[in-house]
Design a protein around this motif. Structure first.
Motif, PDB file in Angstrom:
ATOM      1  N   TYR A   1       7.083  37.954  38.875  1.00 59.36           N
ATOM      2  CA  TYR A   1       5.841  37.724  39.613  1.00 59.36           C
ATOM      3  C   TYR A   1       5.728  36.254  40.016  1.00 59.36           C
ATOM      4  N   ASN A   2       5.009  36.029  41.106  1.00 58.79           N
ATOM      5  CA  ASN A   2       4.862  34.690  41.672  1.00 58.79           C
ATOM      6  C   ASN A   2       3.509  34.107  41.267  1.00 58.79           C
ATOM      7  N   PRO A   3       3.512  33.025  40.458  1.00 56.72           N
ATOM      8  CA  PRO A   3       2.236  32.457  40.015  1.00 56.72           C
ATOM      9  C   PRO A   3       1.444  31.799  41.131  1.00 56.72           C
ATOM     10  N   ASP A   4       2.098  31.543  42.267  1.00 57.21           N
ATOM     11  CA  ASP A   4       1.390  30.959  43.401  1.00 57.21           C
ATOM     12  C   ASP A   4       0.597  32.011  44.181  1.00 57.21           C
ATOM     13  N   GLU A   5       0.833  33.288  43.873  1.00 53.92           N
ATOM     14  CA  GLU A   5       0.034  34.368  44.436  1.00 53.92           C
ATOM     15  C   GLU A   5      -1.077  34.725  43.452  1.00 53.92           C
ATOM     16  N   MET A   6      -2.131  35.326  43.932  1.00 51.27           N
ATOM     17  CA  MET A   6      -3.231  35.706  43.046  1.00 51.27           C
ATOM     18  C   MET A   6      -2.896  37.052  42.398  1.00 51.27           C
ATOM     19  N   VAL A   7      -2.516  36.981  41.135  1.00 49.20           N
ATOM     20  CA  VAL A   7      -2.021  38.145  40.409  1.00 49.20           C
ATOM     21  C   VAL A   7      -2.886  38.401  39.189  1.00 49.20           C
ATOM     22  N   ALA A   8      -3.327  39.648  39.023  1.00 53.03           N
ATOM     23  CA  ALA A   8      -3.960  40.126  37.789  1.00 53.03           C
ATOM     24  C   ALA A   8      -3.091  41.265  37.288  1.00 53.03           C
ATOM     25  N   LEU A   9      -2.521  41.103  36.105  1.00 50.32           N
ATOM     26  CA  LEU A   9      -1.471  42.003  35.624  1.00 50.32           C
ATOM     27  C   LEU A   9      -1.829  42.558  34.256  1.00 50.32           C
ATOM     28  N   GLY A  10      -1.539  43.834  34.042  1.00 50.10           N
ATOM     29  CA  GLY A  10      -1.757  44.463  32.747  1.00 50.10           C
ATOM     30  C   GLY A  10      -1.775  45.970  32.896  1.00 50.10           C
ATOM     31  N   GLU A  11      -2.464  46.643  31.974  1.00 55.20           N
ATOM     32  CA  GLU A  11      -2.607  48.101  32.070  1.00 55.20           C
ATOM     33  C   GLU A  11      -3.858  48.423  32.881  1.00 55.20           C
ATOM     34  N   ARG A  12      -3.666  49.174  33.951  1.00 53.64           N
ATOM     35  CA  ARG A  12      -4.750  49.466  34.903  1.00 53.64           C
ATOM     36  C   ARG A  12      -5.593  50.645  34.428  1.00 53.64           C
ATOM     37  N   TYR A  13      -6.898  50.459  34.477  1.00 52.38           N
ATOM     38  CA  TYR A  13      -7.872  51.540  34.346  1.00 52.38           C
ATOM     39  C   TYR A  13      -8.662  51.593  35.650  1.00 52.38           C
ATOM     40  N   GLY A  14      -9.385  52.682  35.852  1.00 53.08           N
ATOM     41  CA  GLY A  14     -10.181  52.806  37.065  1.00 53.08           C
ATOM     42  C   GLY A  14     -11.589  53.284  36.783  1.00 53.08           C
ATOM     43  N   TYR A  15     -12.541  52.833  37.581  1.00 54.56           N
ATOM     44  CA  TYR A  15     -13.917  53.305  37.504  1.00 54.56           C
ATOM     45  C   TYR A  15     -14.327  53.870  38.853  1.00 54.56           C
ATOM     46  N   ASN A  16     -14.706  55.141  38.867  1.00 54.95           N
ATOM     47  CA  ASN A  16     -15.180  55.822  40.073  1.00 54.95           C
ATOM     48  C   ASN A  16     -14.156  55.725  41.207  1.00 54.95           C
ATOM     49  N   VAL A  17     -12.882  55.980  40.879  1.00 56.37           N
ATOM     50  CA  VAL A  17     -11.825  55.815  41.877  1.00 56.37           C
ATOM     51  C   VAL A  17     -11.255  57.136  42.396  1.00 56.37           C
ATOM     52  N   GLN A  18     -11.730  58.268  41.893  1.00 54.04           N
ATOM     53  CA  GLN A  18     -11.128  59.535  42.304  1.00 54.04           C
ATOM     54  C   GLN A  18     -11.859  60.244  43.427  1.00 54.04           C
ATOM     55  N   ASN A  19     -13.061  59.840  43.713  1.00 56.63           N
ATOM     56  CA  ASN A  19     -13.847  60.542  44.729  1.00 56.63           C
ATOM     57  C   ASN A  19     -13.208  60.333  46.107  1.00 56.63           C
ATOM     58  N   ILE A  20     -12.811  61.424  46.751  1.00 56.83           N
ATOM     59  CA  ILE A  20     -12.107  61.310  48.033  1.00 56.83           C
ATOM     60  C   ILE A  20     -13.043  60.918  49.161  1.00 56.83           C
ATOM     61  N   ASN A  21     -14.346  61.010  48.950  1.00 49.98           N
ATOM     62  CA  ASN A  21     -15.292  60.732  50.030  1.00 49.98           C
ATOM     63  C   ASN A  21     -15.776  59.290  50.067  1.00 49.98           C
ATOM     64  N   ASN A  22     -15.393  58.473  49.096  1.00 48.37           N
ATOM     65  CA  ASN A  22     -15.737  57.061  49.180  1.00 48.37           C
ATOM     66  C   ASN A  22     -14.627  56.224  48.558  1.00 48.37           C
ATOM     67  N   HIS A  23     -14.598  54.976  48.960  1.00 53.47           N
ATOM     68  CA  HIS A  23     -13.578  54.031  48.489  1.00 53.47           C
ATOM     69  C   HIS A  23     -14.232  52.886  47.727  1.00 53.47           C
ATOM     70  N   HIS A  24     -15.373  53.164  47.087  1.00 48.77           N
ATOM     71  CA  HIS A  24     -16.153  52.087  46.481  1.00 48.77           C
ATOM     72  C   HIS A  24     -15.875  51.905  44.994  1.00 48.77           C
ATOM     73  N   GLY A  25     -14.991  52.712  44.436  1.00 49.46           N
ATOM     74  CA  GLY A  25     -14.600  52.476  43.059  1.00 49.46           C
ATOM     75  C   GLY A  25     -13.690  51.261  42.963  1.00 49.46           C
ATOM     76  N   TYR A  26     -13.362  50.890  41.756  1.00 51.60           N
ATOM     77  CA  TYR A  26     -12.491  49.731  41.572  1.00 51.60           C
ATOM     78  C   TYR A  26     -11.622  49.920  40.336  1.00 51.60           C
ATOM     79  N   ASN A  27     -10.518  49.204  40.319  1.00 51.02           N
ATOM     80  CA  ASN A  27      -9.606  49.205  39.183  1.00 51.02           C
ATOM     81  C   ASN A  27      -9.747  47.896  38.424  1.00 51.02           C
TER      82      ASN A  27
END
Length: 464
Positions: free
Chosen positions: A331-357
């Protein structure tokens, strides 16, 4: 040879050569390293197809072809896949960017299944004991329920894809607000309380490489020079009630191999030593404490340009400094990187894209220095309350920057015993989490001690 056998043979041979019958969906990510892995995998599939039939199969990169915050959970992709491929393919094959495919073997195996039926096949995992990461599902008989090792690849017939798409469109509300294990949660949805399909175990979809394998996960490969230890700042969250039990474990295991480790607590303790950021401890959330730690670190490293990465760990996180050095080489530290194990909140609803990881905290949250500089700005990331969940709120702050978090399967929010047999075999784990009902020192010795010690010896030799 009888006419029947000849016709059967040529039918199978024809199906084997018809690469367009299988659509590949690589669960890809935007990060440059993971994107390159996905592109290399796509090219490899094309090259194999050239040798077989000269016909390129369709290969989707999920993050670009079907952009959705919950694409990694698979369910939001299914309606789009059904619309695109219901008339031009027989199978959808899902895989990760670290999956290796033997296309000949895969096509030969898929032709043995009837794609006109609702079928899905994969490398079946199951819990030996009811697991906390699966909310203790199937407590009476954990081994009953099967779910796929996604890194081994899994296939769904287009018939099943179409039915799942209809169900998803009809019931657009996701089964849960939170997503933590896409494999188990997907399997629960498909199974549908027994009204749907249980995953069928397919031996050629392997947990590790064998000659007969159609697909299997590859192990992590170093991307270049090890990231120097002096480039990594480890910030350990603790509180006074754990100064006597958890902190000594950290100090006697992985912290001995780190260049910079700071313990952040609600109480200054010279025997550790610990640092306080002036935020009282809370039993849950820790948002203001964690953001306070990040701001302290940003100030401390202002005149230390060698610091490129910041790792925020809990006092019951068990990790390897050496593995962290290896992983960060990609990974490049000069890029904005957030790394680890991903979880999601409200990310499965196909009718909106307002959830986040977000990066779940227990396995360790890694931030590049360039991202840290943004996260410490009050106008971007000011916690609503003391007890707001810190990892989730940092996910919101990252989303405000128009960024996505980067998932690595090498970080683990739970203990080794919480994972299915075989699941960890091909993972060069970076971390585990929790001391509950285990000996954390034994976990460190079993998984990480030899790596960190060997790294220290190598570095010492190189300095001579």
């Amino acid at each position: 040879m009888s006419l029947y056998l000849m016709l059967t043979f040529f039918a199978c041979a024809s199906a084997l050569l018809d690469t367009k019958d299988v659509v590949f969906v690589i669960l890809s990510q935007e990060n440059r390293y993971h994107l390159q892995l996905a592109e290399n995998l796509k090219l490899d599939i094309y090259k194999q197809a050239e040798r077989i039939s000269k016909i390129h199969p369709i290969v989707h990169l999920s993050h670009s072809d079907f952009p959705h915050p919950g694409g990694w959970t698979v369910l939001p992709l299914i309606p789009r896949l059904a619309n695109l491929h219901k008339g031009n393919s027989s199978w959808i094959f899902f895989l990760e960017d670290r999956t290796k495919v033997n296309l000949n073997v895969l096509l030969d195996k898929l032709v043995q299944y009837n794609s006109q039926k609702e079928i899905w096949i994969g490398h079946a995992l199951y819990d030996k004991e009811a697991s906390i990461i699966h909310h203790f599902a199937f407590y009476d008989d954990p081994a009953y329920f099967k779910y796929p090792n996604i890194a081994s690849g899994f296939a769904m017939s287009i018939t099943l894809i179409k039915r799942l798409a209809e169900r998803i469109k009809k019931h657009s509300v996701p089964p849960s607000d939170f997503n933590i294990d896409n494999s188990h949660e997907l399997a629960l949805f498909v199974w549908n309380n027994g009204a749907g399909q249980m995953l069928e175990d397919e031996p050629t979809l392997c947990i590790k490489e064998e000659p007969q394998c159609a697909a299997f996960p590859t192990t992590f490969q170093l991307c270049g020079e090890l990231v120097p230890k002096e480039s990594i700042y480890f910030a350990v969250k603790t509180c006074h009630k754990y100064h006597k039990d958890r902190v000594p474990v950290v100090k006697s295991t992985w912290a001995r191999h780190a260049d910079t480790v700071r313990f952040f607590s609600d109480l200054e303790d010279a025997s550790i030593p610990s640092v306080t950021v002036g935020i009282p401890n809370s039993e849950q959330g820790h948002c203001r404490k964690t953001v306070g730690i990040l701001r302290h670190v940003a100030g401390e490293i202002r005149h230390r340009p060698q610091i490129k990465w910041i790792v925020v760990a809990d006092d019951d996180t068990i990790l390897s400094v050496s593995r962290m050095q290896q992983l960060l080489s990609c990974y490049n530290p000069d890029e904005m990187v957030a790394l680890g194990e991903r979880y999601g909140y409200n990310v499965q609803n196909i009718n909106n894209h307002h959830g986040y990881n977000y990066i779940t905290g227990g396995g360790g949250m890694v931030f590049s220095r360039s991202l840290l500089d943004e996260l410490v700005k009050p106008e971007l990331c000011e916690c609503p309350s003391l007890t707001t969940p810190d990892d989730m709120y940092l996910g919101i702050c990252i989303a405000r920057l128009g960024l996505t978090v980067t998932h690595s399967p090498l970080f683990h929010q739970a203990r080794p015993v919480d994972y299915a047999q075989g699941f960890l075999e091909t993972e060069d784990a970076v971390s585990f989490h929790k001391h509950w009902m285990i000996d954390p020192i034994n976990v460190y010795q079993q998984w990480f001690s030899h790596l960190d010690s060997a790294s220290d010896i190598t570095l010492h030799h190189n300095e001579l």
